[in-house]
Design a protein around this motif. Structure first.
Motif, short mmCIF file in Angstrom:
data_model
loop_
_atom_site.label_atom_id
_atom_site.label_comp_id
_atom_site.label_asym_id
_atom_site.label_seq_id
_atom_site.Cartn_x
_atom_site.Cartn_y
_atom_site.Cartn_z
N PRO A 183 27.68 39.26 -5.94
CA PRO A 183 27.81 39.11 -7.43
C PRO A 183 27.78 37.82 -7.93
N TYR A 184 28.42 36.96 -7.43
CA TYR A 184 28.68 35.45 -7.54
C TYR A 184 27.18 35.07 -7.85
N LEU A 185 26.31 35.12 -6.67
CA LEU A 185 24.83 34.54 -7.13
C LEU A 185 24.06 35.13 -8.39
N GLU A 186 24.32 36.46 -8.40
CA GLU A 186 23.64 37.01 -9.63
C GLU A 186 24.30 36.48 -10.82
N ARG A 187 25.55 36.32 -10.85
CA ARG A 187 26.10 35.73 -12.10
C ARG A 187 25.70 34.25 -12.26
N LEU A 188 25.40 33.54 -11.24
CA LEU A 188 25.02 32.03 -11.50
C LEU A 188 23.59 32.10 -11.95
N GLN A 189 22.72 32.89 -11.54
CA GLN A 189 21.33 33.10 -12.02
C GLN A 189 21.32 33.54 -13.27
N ALA A 190 22.01 34.32 -13.69
CA ALA A 190 21.96 34.83 -15.00
C ALA A 190 22.50 33.80 -16.22
N MET A 191 23.32 32.95 -15.90
CA MET A 191 23.72 31.57 -16.23
C MET A 191 22.42 30.77 -16.43
N GLY A 192 21.48 30.74 -15.55
CA GLY A 192 20.23 29.81 -15.80
C GLY A 192 20.83 28.68 -14.73
N VAL A 193 21.64 28.88 -13.72
CA VAL A 193 21.94 27.92 -12.71
C VAL A 193 20.89 27.91 -11.51
N ASP A 194 20.48 26.62 -11.11
CA ASP A 194 19.52 26.66 -10.07
C ASP A 194 20.22 26.90 -8.79
N VAL A 195 20.03 27.92 -8.18
CA VAL A 195 21.04 28.29 -6.83
C VAL A 195 19.92 28.09 -5.73
N SER A 196 19.15 27.02 -5.87
CA SER A 196 18.18 26.66 -4.51
C SER A 196 19.18 26.19 -3.42
N ALA A 197 20.12 25.37 -3.84
CA ALA A 197 21.07 24.84 -2.75
C ALA A 197 22.09 25.52 -2.33
N SER A 242 33.28 24.08 -3.87
CA SER A 242 33.50 25.57 -3.85
C SER A 242 32.98 26.50 -4.50
N LEU A 243 32.56 27.57 -4.04
CA LEU A 243 32.62 28.82 -5.11
C LEU A 243 33.64 29.87 -4.39
N ALA A 244 34.44 30.41 -5.46
CA ALA A 244 35.36 31.23 -4.94
C ALA A 244 35.75 32.38 -5.84
N PHE A 245 36.24 33.52 -5.42
CA PHE A 245 36.80 34.55 -6.05
C PHE A 245 38.36 34.29 -6.44
N ASP A 246 38.79 34.28 -7.67
CA ASP A 246 39.98 33.97 -8.02
C ASP A 246 40.88 35.09 -8.63
N ALA A 279 21.19 20.88 -16.71
CA ALA A 279 20.53 21.64 -15.63
C ALA A 279 21.43 21.25 -14.64
N VAL A 280 21.79 22.11 -13.76
CA VAL A 280 22.74 22.01 -12.73
C VAL A 280 22.53 22.92 -11.46
N ARG A 281 22.68 22.22 -10.43
CA ARG A 281 22.66 22.88 -9.01
C ARG A 281 23.66 22.56 -8.18
N PRO A 282 24.27 23.66 -7.91
CA PRO A 282 25.64 23.67 -7.04
C PRO A 282 25.09 23.44 -5.78
N VAL A 283 25.85 22.72 -4.71
CA VAL A 283 25.58 22.76 -3.54
C VAL A 283 26.67 23.29 -2.74
N ALA A 284 26.74 24.58 -2.20
CA ALA A 284 27.69 25.38 -1.92
C ALA A 284 27.49 26.56 -1.11
N THR A 285 28.55 27.22 -0.52
CA THR A 285 28.44 28.58 0.25
C THR A 285 29.08 29.62 -0.19
N LEU A 286 28.24 30.62 0.03
CA LEU A 286 29.15 32.04 0.00
C LEU A 286 29.10 32.78 0.99
N GLY A 287 30.04 33.88 0.94
CA GLY A 287 30.10 34.69 2.01
C GLY A 287 29.37 36.05 1.86
N ALA A 288 29.41 36.89 2.87
CA ALA A 288 28.85 38.20 2.80
C ALA A 288 29.14 39.04 1.60
#
Length: 295
Positions: free
Chosen positions: A76-90, A8-12, A63-72
């Motif tokens: 901001p979470y997608l951008e945060r992961l990209q800024a950390m150098g996470v592979d967001v292709s999945a 999961s990716l979630a806002f806490d 090197a890490v690639r999360p396999v997960a889903t985000l909502g509408a």
């Protein structure tokens, strides 16, 4: 050498209750439970097990690639992961849903009450594992039930070794399903309560379960963890935290370090020792993804 992190990716939304839950809950009145807790401290964090584990792995330089889903609301979470150098292709965005949301309340004894809205996570089974080239290891952290099952099948079919980490999602599965997931997995990681529940559901002892895996790791909080291999148990002592600030995300920090060690060919006990160190570093910092750790 990429590490896949399914989950999961979630806002806490995290709230601190300055008292003790036990002082406000009457055991003989649970059938008419109606309580309210005054929480003067509240903050919003980036969370979800996959997000927390990915954060920890990046702290270690993996090197890490999360396999997960985000909502509408997940940009901001997608951008945060990209800024950390996470592979967001999945990652996949489900525009008609919210990102998963967790409301976590912690009392002065570090007991927690959590309410979780799955949101886009409930559709994670529509996000298959499409690419495994260059993947050394994976983890199935808590996710939607169908997603956990589907991703386990896909990883097993692709020959990718993985850690089964059912967490809070364990009660969704019956005994036969859990036995199959254990058969597909290479390792399993659970806390002590989840381990007891897994034994109860499968009808197998920890020793028996470990004989179906390369290793079974049971975390024990400040006491460290037990590593079960071939029916034998070894206690890996815990690390003392410099301060007790916030337990949120400590288990995910442990799992990030465990994965890092396993991906680099370490023995399970050595990887677990790193996990204990990383979990202790996390507990001394407020927020699931606000700590720093390096080897």
């Amino acid at each position: 050498m990429t590490i896949l992190v399914c989950g999961s990716l979630a806002f806490d939304t995290i709230m601190d209750f300055e008292g003790r839950f036990a002082d406000h809950i009457l055991p003989d009145q649970l059938h008419i439970l109606n309580v309210s807790f005054w929480v003067p401290a509240l903050r919003r964090e980036y969370g979800g097990c996959a997000g927390n584990i990915a954060y920890g792995l990046r702290q270690l330089g993996a090197a890490v690639r999360p396999v997960a889903t985000l909502g509408a609301d997940g940009q901001p979470y997608l951008e945060r992961l990209q800024a950390m150098g996470v592979d967001v292709s999945a990652l996949r965005v489900m525009p008609e849903h919210f990102t998963a949301q967790a409301m976590i309340m912690t009392d002065r004894d570090n007991n927690q009450i959590t309410a979780f809205h799955p949101g886009a996570m409930a559709l994670a089974h529509h996000n298959p594992i499409a690419e495994t080239a260059g993947v050394s290891i994976a983890i199935l952290s808590p996710d939607g039930k169908q997603a956990t099952w589907t991703h386990a099948e896909q990883l097993h079919a692709a020959g990718v070794p993985f850690v089964f980490d059912p967490g809070q999602g364990l009660p969704m599965f019956d005994g036969a399903e859990l036995r199959q997931l254990v058969e597909w997995a290479d390792w399993a990681a659970l806390n002590d309560y989840e381990a007891r529940l897994l034994c109860d559901r499968t009808g197998l002892s920890l020793a028996a379960l470990s004989q179906r895996l390369r290793a079974l790791v049971v975390t024990l909080g400040e006491h460290g963890c037990d590593v079960w291999q071939d029916g034998q148990c070894t206690r890996v002592p815990g690390e003392r935290a410099s301060a007790i600030v916030d337990p949120t995300g400590c288990g995910d920090a442990f799992r990030a370090a465990l994965l890092y060690g396993l991906a680099h060919g370490w023995g399970v006990e050595q990887a677990a020792r790193l996990g204990n160190r990383m979990g202790a570093a996390k507990i001394a910092t407020q927020g699931g993804q606000n700590y720093r750790f390096s080897l």
